[in-house]
Scaffold this active site. Structure first.
Site, mmCIF file in Angstrom:
data_model
loop_
_atom_site.group_PDB
_atom_site.id
_atom_site.type_symbol
_atom_site.label_atom_id
_atom_site.label_comp_id
_atom_site.label_asym_id
_atom_site.label_seq_id
_atom_site.Cartn_x
_atom_site.Cartn_y
_atom_site.Cartn_z
ATOM 1 N N CYS A 1 55.429 31.552 69.189
ATOM 2 C CA CYS A 1 56.731 30.883 69.195
ATOM 3 C C CYS A 1 57.044 30.225 67.865
ATOM 4 O O CYS A 1 57.076 28.999 67.744
ATOM 5 C CB CYS A 1 56.783 29.893 70.349
ATOM 6 N N TYR B 1 52.525 34.185 52.943
ATOM 7 C CA TYR B 1 52.909 34.642 51.595
ATOM 8 C C TYR B 1 53.995 35.704 51.619
ATOM 9 O O TYR B 1 54.150 36.422 50.635
ATOM 10 C CB TYR B 1 51.716 35.291 50.873
ATOM 11 N N GLY C 1 40.298 38.526 41.571
ATOM 12 C CA GLY C 1 41.751 38.548 41.453
ATOM 13 C C GLY C 1 42.415 39.902 41.408
ATOM 14 O O GLY C 1 43.640 39.987 41.533
ATOM 15 N N TYR D 1 41.251 38.549 53.773
ATOM 16 C CA TYR D 1 42.134 37.432 54.123
ATOM 17 C C TYR D 1 42.880 37.721 55.427
ATOM 18 O O TYR D 1 44.034 37.358 55.595
ATOM 19 C CB TYR D 1 43.095 37.104 52.965
ATOM 20 N N GLY E 1 36.979 40.029 45.606
ATOM 21 C CA GLY E 1 37.064 39.848 47.053
ATOM 22 C C GLY E 1 37.969 40.908 47.656
ATOM 23 O O GLY E 1 37.524 41.899 48.235
ATOM 24 N N ARG E 2 39.276 40.720 47.451
ATOM 25 C CA ARG E 2 40.274 41.607 48.044
ATOM 26 C C ARG E 2 40.054 43.075 47.700
ATOM 27 O O ARG E 2 40.204 43.945 48.558
ATOM 28 C CB ARG E 2 41.664 41.169 47.534
ATOM 29 N N ARG F 1 48.877 36.415 56.725
ATOM 30 C CA ARG F 1 49.424 36.649 55.383
ATOM 31 C C ARG F 1 50.937 36.830 55.336
ATOM 32 O O ARG F 1 51.583 36.282 54.437
ATOM 33 C CB ARG F 1 48.706 37.830 54.702
HETATM 34 C C1 LIG Z 1 39.330 33.616 45.934
HETATM 35 C C2 LIG Z 1 38.396 33.652 44.780
HETATM 36 C C3 LIG Z 1 37.894 34.867 44.315
HETATM 37 C C4 LIG Z 1 38.296 36.202 44.895
HETATM 38 O O1 LIG Z 1 39.616 36.513 44.666
HETATM 39 P P1 LIG Z 1 40.164 38.001 45.028
HETATM 40 O O2 LIG Z 1 41.569 37.945 44.642
HETATM 41 O O3 LIG Z 1 39.971 38.189 46.478
HETATM 42 O O4 LIG Z 1 39.367 38.958 44.218
HETATM 43 C C5 LIG Z 1 36.997 34.840 43.270
HETATM 44 N N1 LIG Z 1 36.604 33.672 42.700
HETATM 45 C C6 LIG Z 1 37.070 32.483 43.117
HETATM 46 C C7 LIG Z 1 36.606 31.245 42.462
HETATM 47 C C8 LIG Z 1 37.971 32.434 44.169
HETATM 48 O O5 LIG Z 1 38.456 31.255 44.574
#
Ligand SMILES: *Cc1c(COP(=O)(O)O)cnc(C)c1O
Length: 418
Positions: free
Chosen positions: A343, A318, A240, A372, A277-278, A314
């Site tokens: 379009c 968002y 997150g 993403y 992730g991000r 994105r």
């Molecule tokens: C999407 C997700 C992550 C990664 O989130 P980031 O914001 O990209 O760090 C980690 N754990 C779970 C369960 C997720 O669904």
């Protein structure tokens, strides 16, 4: 820090001119920097090094490209997967099954069985019944499935509603108030090694306070479960952490996050799991595009580029901001809207944005597109599936080919009664 810089006035990715990549591969194309991925993995690992026993699992959904996963596997990361397809990718990229966490709110029986077959390190349960199904599948195979219960702490992550996951109204996890009784019931499943809890409240978090609040709730639940006699050895703190998308934007750093975690979890005596992730992949990639036209507009001109919402969803999904930088900035600026050829009015990357002056035929990049990005690409409007390139020093390779519309159409079939 990243490795996307102008050298002699031309945008380079590490030691390779992005112009050379445009020439060789065409546009639009995603370009990733190996050195940046490795650096981000190292920064994150350093940041959480002080939090005792732990494991870092890259959230594959942010960027599932096999070469990217191989880079991160070599950098010591495991994987957090949310589907059988992502699990297969993590394994194919060389991640050890024991270093893979299987998350996801709707795992099918076939996916659970595939996870057991592969020897996945941890299943994050989202529903009580999932624990029973997994336990039965594991028992039938003579296994005990390592599992944790994902709880929903009902904390507002303060992020975009579509990437918020930790409110009571979201579909994720089980209500924290239901967790103790559910844990009691599932702990009796012979096929389950129910050993802990997990939480993940959302993505692109710009503030550590909601994370800290959710971790404190988890700490309380941990104490309650132990008081009830359960052995809790693992807590999964999810992902997150946000990344800066706008120039000059500041967000909590991985180091600040790590210090908060160390402080909040110091007495927990568990193995912690992190699922970034991000923050690993976001600033390690750009989407390279070419300007098709600059079209007069009512307020501002429209810069129509050859990348579109099907390549980078994105902004349409968002209202996300991606910085737009010319390949050869002249130093002069213009105010413009930036849009793709699809379009839909939603196929707009920016409105009234101050950008480098660009003209028909010029190259430019959308920055911070490594997470993403390509993974959400579609072929809407019968556009090609966007390719991906990985740069390593002065060399580069196409790590995912452009799939032309003809190849996609070739997978369609005409019924013989038509
Ligand atoms: C999407 C997700 C992550 C990664 O989130 P980031 O914001 O990209 O760090 C980690 N754990 C779970 C369960 C997720 O669904």
């Amino acid at each position: 820090m990243d490795h996307f810089e102008h050298r002699d006035g031309v945008l380079h990715v590490e030691g390779v001119s992005a112009e050379v990549i445009a020439e060789a591969v065409g546009t639009p194309v995603y370009i990733y920097s190996r050195a940046t991925l490795e650096r981000h993995a190292q920064v994150f690992r350093d940041a959480v090094a002080g939090s005792g026993r732990h494991h870092v699992a890259f959230a594959v959904k942010a960027n599932p490209n096999l070469a990217v996963l191989r880079v991160l596997a070599k950098a010591g990361l495991g994987a957090d997967v949310v589907s059988g397809g992502e699990m297969a990718r993590a394994l194919a990229a060389g991640m050890a099954p024991a270093d893979i966490v299987f998350s996801g709110v709707g795992k099918t029986d076939a996916e659970l069985a595939a996870g057991l077959e592969a020897g996945i390190g941890q299943f994050n349960l989202e529903v009580e019944e999932e624990g029973r199904v997994l336990g039965a599948l594991a028992a039938a195979r003579g296994q005990r499935a390592p599992a944790v219960l994902r709880v929903n702490p009902d904390v507002d992550a303060g992020t975009h509603a579509k990437i918020s996951t930790g409110r009571a109204e979201n579909k994720f996890g089980i209500a924290i108030s239901d967790a103790p009784a559910m844990f009691d019931r599932l702990a009796r499943e012979p096929g389950l090694d129910l050993r802990g809890i997990a939480v993940h409240i959302g993505s692109q978090l710009g503030d550590l306070a909601p994370l800290e609040a959710s971790y404190r709730r988890i700490g309380q639940l941990l104490a309650d479960l132990r008081a009830a006699g359960h052995a809790i050895s693992h807590v999964d703190l999810g992902g997150g952490l946000g990344v800066p998308y706008r120039p000059g934007e500041t967000l909590p750093t991985p180091a600040e996050f790590g210090a908060m975690v160390a402080r909040v979890t110091q007495d927990w005596d568990v193995t912690l799991m992190f699922e970034p992730g991000r923050v690993i992949a976001g600033n390690a990639g750009v989407l390279l595009t070419r300007v098709i036209w600059v079209k007069p507009g009512e307020g501002h001109p429209w810069v129509i580029v050859d990348a579109a919402m099907n390549d980078l969803a994105r902004p349409a999904l968002y209202d996300a901001y991606h910085d737009f930088v010319a390949m050869r900035p002249s130093g002069t600026r213009m105010t413009a809207n930036i849009a793709g050829p699809v379009c839909e009015s939603g196929d707009t990357f920016a409105k009234a944005r101050e950008i480098d002056v660009v003209a028909r035929g010029d190259l430019a990049v959308f920055r911070t597109a490594g997470a993403y990005g390509a993974t959400m690409a579609s072929t809407y409007n019968s556009r090609a599936k966007v390719p991906e390139v990985l740069v390593d020093g002065t060399r580069f390779a196409v790590v995912s080919e452009r799939i032309e519309p003809q190849a996609i159409a070739a997978a369609e079939a005409m019924p013989d009664w038509l």
